[in-house]
Design a protein around this motif. Structure first.
Motif, PDB file in Angstrom:
ATOM      1  N   ARG A  62       2.619  50.110  24.851  1.00  0.00           N
ATOM      2  CA  ARG A  62       3.720  50.911  24.326  1.00  0.00           C
ATOM      3  C   ARG A  62       4.576  51.479  25.458  1.00  0.00           C
ATOM      4  N   ALA A  63       3.916  51.990  26.526  1.00  0.00           N
ATOM      5  CA  ALA A  63       4.671  52.591  27.626  1.00  0.00           C
ATOM      6  C   ALA A  63       5.548  51.574  28.349  1.00  0.00           C
ATOM      7  N   ARG A  64       5.108  50.309  28.384  1.00  0.00           N
ATOM      8  CA  ARG A  64       5.909  49.271  29.063  1.00  0.00           C
ATOM      9  C   ARG A  64       6.989  48.709  28.150  1.00  0.00           C
ATOM     10  N   GLY A  65       7.168  49.311  26.971  1.00  0.00           N
ATOM     11  CA  GLY A  65       8.248  48.879  26.087  1.00  0.00           C
ATOM     12  C   GLY A  65       7.937  47.636  25.309  1.00  0.00           C
ATOM     13  N   GLY A  66       6.660  47.353  25.026  1.00  0.00           N
ATOM     14  CA  GLY A  66       6.314  46.122  24.331  1.00  0.00           C
ATOM     15  C   GLY A  66       6.605  46.140  22.856  1.00  0.00           C
ATOM     16  N   LEU A  67       6.726  47.311  22.260  1.00  0.00           N
ATOM     17  CA  LEU A  67       6.920  47.362  20.809  1.00  0.00           C
ATOM     18  C   LEU A  67       8.304  46.872  20.398  1.00  0.00           C
ATOM     19  N   ARG A  68       9.329  47.170  21.194  1.00  0.00           N
ATOM     20  CA  ARG A  68      10.686  46.758  20.814  1.00  0.00           C
ATOM     21  C   ARG A  68      10.797  45.242  20.728  1.00  0.00           C
ATOM     22  N   PRO A  69      10.428  44.480  21.798  1.00  0.00           N
ATOM     23  CA  PRO A  69      10.526  43.015  21.652  1.00  0.00           C
ATOM     24  C   PRO A  69       9.559  42.453  20.609  1.00  0.00           C
ATOM     25  N   LEU A  70       8.424  43.097  20.436  1.00  0.00           N
ATOM     26  CA  LEU A  70       7.500  42.601  19.417  1.00  0.00           C
ATOM     27  C   LEU A  70       8.137  42.694  18.041  1.00  0.00           C
ATOM     28  N   LEU A  71       8.793  43.825  17.747  1.00  0.00           N
ATOM     29  CA  LEU A  71       9.454  43.971  16.444  1.00  0.00           C
ATOM     30  C   LEU A  71      10.643  43.016  16.332  1.00  0.00           C
ATOM     31  N   SER A  72      11.359  42.798  17.429  1.00  0.00           N
ATOM     32  CA  SER A  72      12.483  41.842  17.407  1.00  0.00           C
ATOM     33  C   SER A  72      11.983  40.438  17.128  1.00  0.00           C
ATOM     34  N   LEU A  73      10.839  40.090  17.746  1.00  0.00           N
ATOM     35  CA  LEU A  73      10.260  38.770  17.497  1.00  0.00           C
ATOM     36  C   LEU A  73       9.883  38.627  16.028  1.00  0.00           C
ATOM     37  N   LEU A  74       9.322  39.694  15.450  1.00  0.00           N
ATOM     38  CA  LEU A  74       8.956  39.633  14.036  1.00  0.00           C
ATOM     39  C   LEU A  74      10.183  39.411  13.165  1.00  0.00           C
ATOM     40  N   ALA A 128       1.744  37.956  16.286  1.00  0.00           N
ATOM     41  CA  ALA A 128       2.569  39.148  16.464  1.00  0.00           C
ATOM     42  C   ALA A 128       2.160  40.250  15.486  1.00  0.00           C
ATOM     43  N   LEU A 129       1.891  39.851  14.227  1.00  0.00           N
ATOM     44  CA  LEU A 129       1.452  40.859  13.250  1.00  0.00           C
ATOM     45  C   LEU A 129       0.098  41.446  13.614  1.00  0.00           C
ATOM     46  N   SER A 130      -0.787  40.613  14.143  1.00  0.00           N
ATOM     47  CA  SER A 130      -2.091  41.121  14.557  1.00  0.00           C
ATOM     48  C   SER A 130      -1.952  42.142  15.681  1.00  0.00           C
ATOM     49  N   ILE A 131      -1.068  41.826  16.660  1.00  0.00           N
ATOM     50  CA  ILE A 131      -0.840  42.781  17.757  1.00  0.00           C
ATOM     51  C   ILE A 131      -0.260  44.081  17.209  1.00  0.00           C
ATOM     52  N   LEU A 132       0.730  43.972  16.319  1.00  0.00           N
ATOM     53  CA  LEU A 132       1.356  45.174  15.774  1.00  0.00           C
ATOM     54  C   LEU A 132       0.351  46.004  14.968  1.00  0.00           C
ATOM     55  N   ALA A 133      -0.458  45.348  14.175  1.00  0.00           N
ATOM     56  CA  ALA A 133      -1.439  46.080  13.369  1.00  0.00           C
ATOM     57  C   ALA A 133      -2.424  46.825  14.265  1.00  0.00           C
ATOM     58  N   ASN A 134      -2.838  46.161  15.373  1.00  0.00           N
ATOM     59  CA  ASN A 134      -3.747  46.840  16.297  1.00  0.00           C
ATOM     60  C   ASN A 134      -3.065  48.026  16.969  1.00  0.00           C
ATOM     61  N   CYS A 135      -1.811  47.859  17.320  1.00  0.00           N
ATOM     62  CA  CYS A 135      -1.096  48.962  17.974  1.00  0.00           C
ATOM     63  C   CYS A 135      -0.924  50.152  17.026  1.00  0.00           C
ATOM     64  N   GLU A 138      -2.926  53.721  16.630  1.00  0.00           N
ATOM     65  CA  GLU A 138      -2.709  54.925  17.421  1.00  0.00           C
ATOM     66  C   GLU A 138      -1.441  55.623  16.963  1.00  0.00           C
ATOM     67  N   GLY A 139      -1.487  56.946  16.958  1.00  0.00           N
ATOM     68  CA  GLY A 139      -0.393  57.734  16.409  1.00  0.00           C
ATOM     69  C   GLY A 139       0.916  57.561  17.153  1.00  0.00           C
ATOM     70  N   ALA A 140       0.875  57.490  18.488  1.00  0.00           N
ATOM     71  CA  ALA A 140       2.114  57.359  19.251  1.00  0.00           C
ATOM     72  C   ALA A 140       2.816  56.050  18.927  1.00  0.00           C
ATOM     73  N   CYS A 141       2.039  54.985  18.757  1.00  0.00           N
ATOM     74  CA  CYS A 141       2.650  53.700  18.412  1.00  0.00           C
ATOM     75  C   CYS A 141       3.233  53.732  17.006  1.00  0.00           C
ATOM     76  N   ARG A 142       2.551  54.410  16.073  1.00  0.00           N
ATOM     77  CA  ARG A 142       3.106  54.504  14.713  1.00  0.00           C
ATOM     78  C   ARG A 142       4.457  55.210  14.730  1.00  0.00           C
ATOM     79  N   ALA A 143       4.541  56.296  15.498  1.00  0.00           N
ATOM     80  CA  ALA A 143       5.815  57.003  15.584  1.00  0.00           C
ATOM     81  C   ALA A 143       6.890  56.133  16.214  1.00  0.00           C
ATOM     82  N   GLU A 144       6.519  55.330  17.241  1.00  0.00           N
ATOM     83  CA  GLU A 144       7.491  54.466  17.908  1.00  0.00           C
ATOM     84  C   GLU A 144       7.977  53.365  16.973  1.00  0.00           C
ATOM     85  N   VAL A 145       7.046  52.768  16.219  1.00  0.00           N
ATOM     86  CA  VAL A 145       7.430  51.722  15.268  1.00  0.00           C
ATOM     87  C   VAL A 145       8.374  52.288  14.217  1.00  0.00           C
ATOM     88  N   ARG A 146       8.083  53.479  13.754  1.00  0.00           N
ATOM     89  CA  ARG A 146       8.963  54.088  12.761  1.00  0.00           C
ATOM     90  C   ARG A 146      10.345  54.369  13.358  1.00  0.00           C
TER      91      ARG A 146
END
Length: 926
Positions: A62-74, A128-135, A138-146
């Motif tokens: 999450r800190a390295r900014g992986g959630l943004r491209p992961l969601l874009s890929l989805l 990608a969905l498996s990675i997102l579900a694992n992320c 954790e609460g910080a990742c849920r807030a970032e995804v939202r």
């Protein structure tokens, strides 16, 4: 051998670079994701299996900014999927639909991909969905995804890609996101629920179903969301899955989800669960070997009881026995806390609202269980709910008989003045389903009144439609009882409701609704018991009468008229007369209502509301009802039998009660005076008291009997003597005490202290036979000028010398009398009385006794002085004490306290007290 060269995927930077490029945000943006699938696939696999699972790996990702491209890929991958499926039972919002099935993107992606690209796309999407579900664990990742808007792409995938693995991982990601309230709200707003419900019916994969069920469970985080889920059809598929005997893991997930969805069970939830065939499986699961499944199933059944429409079916499925058994187990010696029992208590009480479930509950031992709750002080918060549930058995004669045998009546009487429990009120959905709500146009009659009215008429509880008020319902206020006219025996005058009832509460009528407070259910049951042919064994008892009287006199406002009608009905029933006598009920009515003294006020007065005249009028009316019964031929026979053939306790109770309820002189004279009833009562005064208020009752009874014997007795407590009416007489002894006595004394009495008291021999010899023999006979003292008087103090000798020289009423007799509050035993007064008796001076004894009575039993004397005077052991003083105790106009409390003092002072020698009281009551004292 050379070390193995590290792979590129071991680097998180490399994996993030591949992910960014595939998402269209890096240097390779615009390339088809399928052309870079191999390095992307390796990167996604490394992220899922290595980097994310490492310690603090999700945080680094999450800190390295992986959630943004992961969601874009989805988003890109979902848009490139060539085979979107129909939306099913629901439809996504417009933004979701445009993102998932846009005609501008999906065909182009499909035309540019090789035949195998759908498989590669789904594999990429799966990783990608498996990675997102694992992320999202954790609460910080849920807030970032939202924050990044990652919920809509997931809903799009759920709508468009119907592969079990994709549905599984998408539902898992949504379920993890739903662990927070904000995300849960956004998922509902995005329209994910219909697609999750569709997955339940379309998928056959257990893992996928478990993830979907878990997502629905997490989405039920509030009453609003639970209602929304039920309204969108989420409950019925869960119930249908439960009924198909799935594998244990899915069973556990289904039960947990249904437990969450059934909290505060809505009508839609109950309907769907019942229609889905879930009741039977839930009852079966209540005996599951796994504790978590077993307890969850039981709680679901308890939650369903909040909806009346499902309770009959629940009972048919065996739910009554299950809930009763579990509540019985939890209340056992090795049971659980009261908090865990609360939903089961509520459910069992709600089951009492339908006749079919009441029958099952009665046969399964539910009445004993409910009575155990009422008898448990630790369950006091549930007592109002339990009493309201027992109202359902109002016309079940067998159940009422069992409840009465189990001791319900005193518990109901205690409930009248108990504190309100903390149970919440039930909604309209919890109403009895014996009379379902009628959905007819227009509201001519409220609720199910038409069906209820027909049933009441068919069962004989009402003669016709006019007898039933439209406001009547078991859940609210029952129909006000009419002011019955009771005519127990032919020719006996009927006792109608007095004007007291109209003062204490609203006038009962067929159209006005009576007040229905916390005490309403208890009063309704007590009223039902009082309508039995012989309610004496249950209602005419000390605890029951005390509860009713405490409610009538202690209610903050006007008491419910039903309580007054119960008391009137009992006092007008001939079958209750003997019970009122045996239980001291008549004496209790008089003490509590007429005199304002309750058991809590005796012997120490408690702070109570001001005694109201309405209570006195009610008490007099109830006693008058008993008088009518007592003076009837039946009553005369019953009282005579009690007094002549009853047990010793019955004889005492009868003698004590007669002055309150008999006004015919021929009757009370025959029973109390001629047949010895009064002596039975007097003899019982020194025996162990059968009632806490016995001495109060006895003092009041004797006072009433004295008033019956002598209606014109003077209220003066101590009879006036000539010394009170006339000024003090001149003292004839004082001339002998001066320096020049005239006539001169020819004799001196010498006391033990050496004091010489002058006297005249002739006057002294004429005063009594004792001094005549001493001073004029053959004793040596006849020739002595100094005659010793042994054992006499100056204070005690003073009234003796005055009396010997002719003083009557000069005040000398008052000298040795101590003031009120000081003991008389061992005082100079006792010594003077003893000397008067020893010297054979009866007139002096009487004068001294009158002086003691005047000082200690006068206006300044109190109840505590009565026993002190009685301890002197003088018959005339005993009569004075009895007259003070039973004097007309005397305060009832002081009368009873004085009688207590007399009983204590008499000790084991009851004869003097009995004779004194008998003489005063019958006016035969000399």
């Amino acid at each position: 051998m050379a070390a193995a060269r590290p792979a590129l995927t071991d680097s998180l930077s490399f994996c993030l670079a591949q992910l960014t490029a595939a998402a269209g945000e890096g240097p390779g943006w615009g390339k088809d994701p399928a052309t870079n699938e191999t390095p992307l696939g390796r990167a996604l696999l490394a992220l899922r299996t290595r980097h994310i699972k490492a310690a603090e790996g999700i945080e680094r990702f999450r800190a390295r900014g992986g959630l943004r491209p992961l969601l874009s890929l989805l988003r890109r991958t979902a848009a490139a999927d060539p085979a979107p499926s129909p939306a099913g039972s629901g439809s996504a919002p417009s933004s979701v639909a445009s993102a998932g099935s846009s005609p501008d993107h999906a065909p182009a992606a499909e035309s540019s991909l090789p035949p195998s690209s759908p498989v590669r796309l789904r594999k990429t999407l799966d990783l990608a969905l498996s990675i997102l579900a694992n992320c999202c664990t954790e609460g910080a990742c849920r807030a970032e995804v939202r924050r990044l808007g990652g919920i809509l792409p997931l809903v799009t995938i759920l709508q468009c890609v119907k592969t079990d693995s994709i549905q599984n991982r998408t539902a898992r990601a949504l379920g993890n996101l739903a662990m927070e309230a904000e995300s849960c709200r956004d998922i509902h707003s995005a329209g994910a629920v219909p697609f999750l419900v569709e997955s339940l019916t379309a998928s056959q994969d257990s893992q996928c179903l478990q993830s979907v069920v878990r997502a629905l469970r997490n989405l039920a985080d509030s009453p609003q969301h639970r209602l929304a889920l039920a309204q969108q059809g989420a409950v019925r598929p869960l119930a249908e899955l439960l009924a198909t005997a799935p594998d244990p893991a899915l069973t556990s997930a289904l039960v947990r989800a249904l437990l969450e969805l059934s909290r505060g069970c809505s009508r839609a939830c109950a309907e769907q669960l019942s229609l889905g065939g879930g009741l039977g499986p839930l009852v079966s699961l209540a005996s599951h070997p796994k504790r978590a499944i077993r307890e969850a199933a039981i709680l679901i059944l308890a939650n369903l009881c909040a909806q009346g429409l499902v309770r009959p079916a629940l009972g048919n499925a065996g739910g009554v026995e299950v809930l009763l058994g579990e509540l019985r187990r939890r209340r056992g010696p090795s049971g659980t806390s009261s908090a865990s029992q609360q939903p089961l208590v509520r459910a069992v009480c709600l089951l009492c609202r339908e006749a079919i479930n009441r029958a099952r509950l009665r046969d399964a031992g539910g009445l004993e269980l409910l009575m155990g709750l009422l008898q448990d002080p630790g369950a006091s918060a549930w007592h109002p709910r339990v009493v309201a549930a027992l109202v359902g058995f109002l016309y079940d004669t067998g159940a009422l008989g069992k409840l009465q045998a189990l001791g319900l009546v005193p518990l109901l009487a205690r409930q009248l003045c108990g504190e309100a429990g903390e149970e919440e009120e039930e909604g309209i959905e919890a109403a009895s389903w014996d009379f379902p709500e009628e959905r007819s146009p227009g509201q001519t009659e409220a609720g199910s009144f038409r069906s209820l009215r027909l049933w009441l008429i068919s069962e004989g509880y009402a003669a016709g439609p006019g007898d039933i008020s439209p406001d009547w319902s078991p859940e609210r206020c029952p129909m006000p009882e009419p002011s019955e006219s009771v005519s127990p025996t032919p020719g006996q005058p009927s006792m109608s409701t007095p004007r007291t009832l109209r003062k204490l509460g609203r006038v009962p009528s067929a159209t006005a609704e009576e007040p229905w407070g916390q005490e309403g259910p208890a009063l309704l049951l007590l009223s039902r018991f009082s309508q039995a042919p012989d309610p004496s064994g249950a209602l005419v008892t000390g605890p029951a009468l005390c509860g009713l009287l405490a409610y009538v006199t202690g209610a903050p406002g006007p008491p419910n008229p039903r309580a007054l009608r119960i008391l009137a009905r009992l006092t007008c029933n001939p079958a209750c007369l003997e019970a009122f006598v045996r239980s001291y009920g008549a004496a209790l009515l008089r003490a509590w209502l007429v005199l304002g003294v309750s058991p809590d006020d005796w012997p120490v007065a408690c702070a109570r509301p001001v005694h109201r005249s309405q209570h006195r009028e009610l008490g007099e009316m109830l006693l008058q009802n008993l008088t009518v019964q007592a003076e009837s031929p039946f009553g005369v026979g019953a009282l005579t039998h009690l007094l002549l053939s009853g047990s010793p306790e019955d004889r005492v109770a009868c003698a004590l009660t007669l002055p309150f309820i008999c006004r015919k002189p021929t009757l009370w004279r025959r029973l109390l005076l001629d047949q010895g009833g009064l002596r039975h009562l007097l003899a019982a005064l020194t025996q162990p008291a059968p009632h806490p208020l016995f001495l109060f009752f006895a003092a009041d009874s004797l006072s009433c009997l004295r008033a019956l014997v002598s209606p014109t007795v003077s209220p003066v407590l101590v009879p006036a003597t000539s010394s009170e009416l006339d000024p003090p007489s001149p003292c004839l002894y004082e001339p002998l005490l001066g320096p020049a006595p005239l006539p001169a004394p020819d004799l001196h009495f010498v006391l033990d202290s050496g004091l010489r008291l002058p006297a005249q021999r002739a006057a002294s010899a004429a005063a009594s036979p004792f001094f005549r023999a001493l001073l004029s006979g053959s004793f040596a003292e006849a020739q002595m000028d100094l005659v010793p008087l042994r054992g006499l103090s100056p204070s005690a000798a003073w009234p003796v010398l005055h009396h010997m020289h002719g003083c009557r009423g000069c005040g000398a007799a008052l000298g040795p009398i101590p003031p009120p509050g000081q003991p008389l035993l061992g005082s100079k007064a006792e010594e003077a009385l003893e000397a008067a008796g020893r010297f054979l001076l009866p007139a002096l004894e009487e004068e001294l006794e009158e002086a003691v009575a005047r000082i200690h039993l006068g206006p300044q004397g109190g109840p505590e002085s009565v026993g002190e005077v009685f301890r002197l052991g003088r018959p005339r003083l005993a009569v004075h004490c009895a007259r003070w105790t039973l004097g007309p106009g005397q305060c009832p409390r002081k009368q009873a306290l004085a009688l207590m003092g007399l009983v204590e002072a008499s000790g084991e020698e009851a004869g003097p007290l009995t004779e004194a009281l008998l003489a005063v009551v019958t006016e035969t004292e000399s």
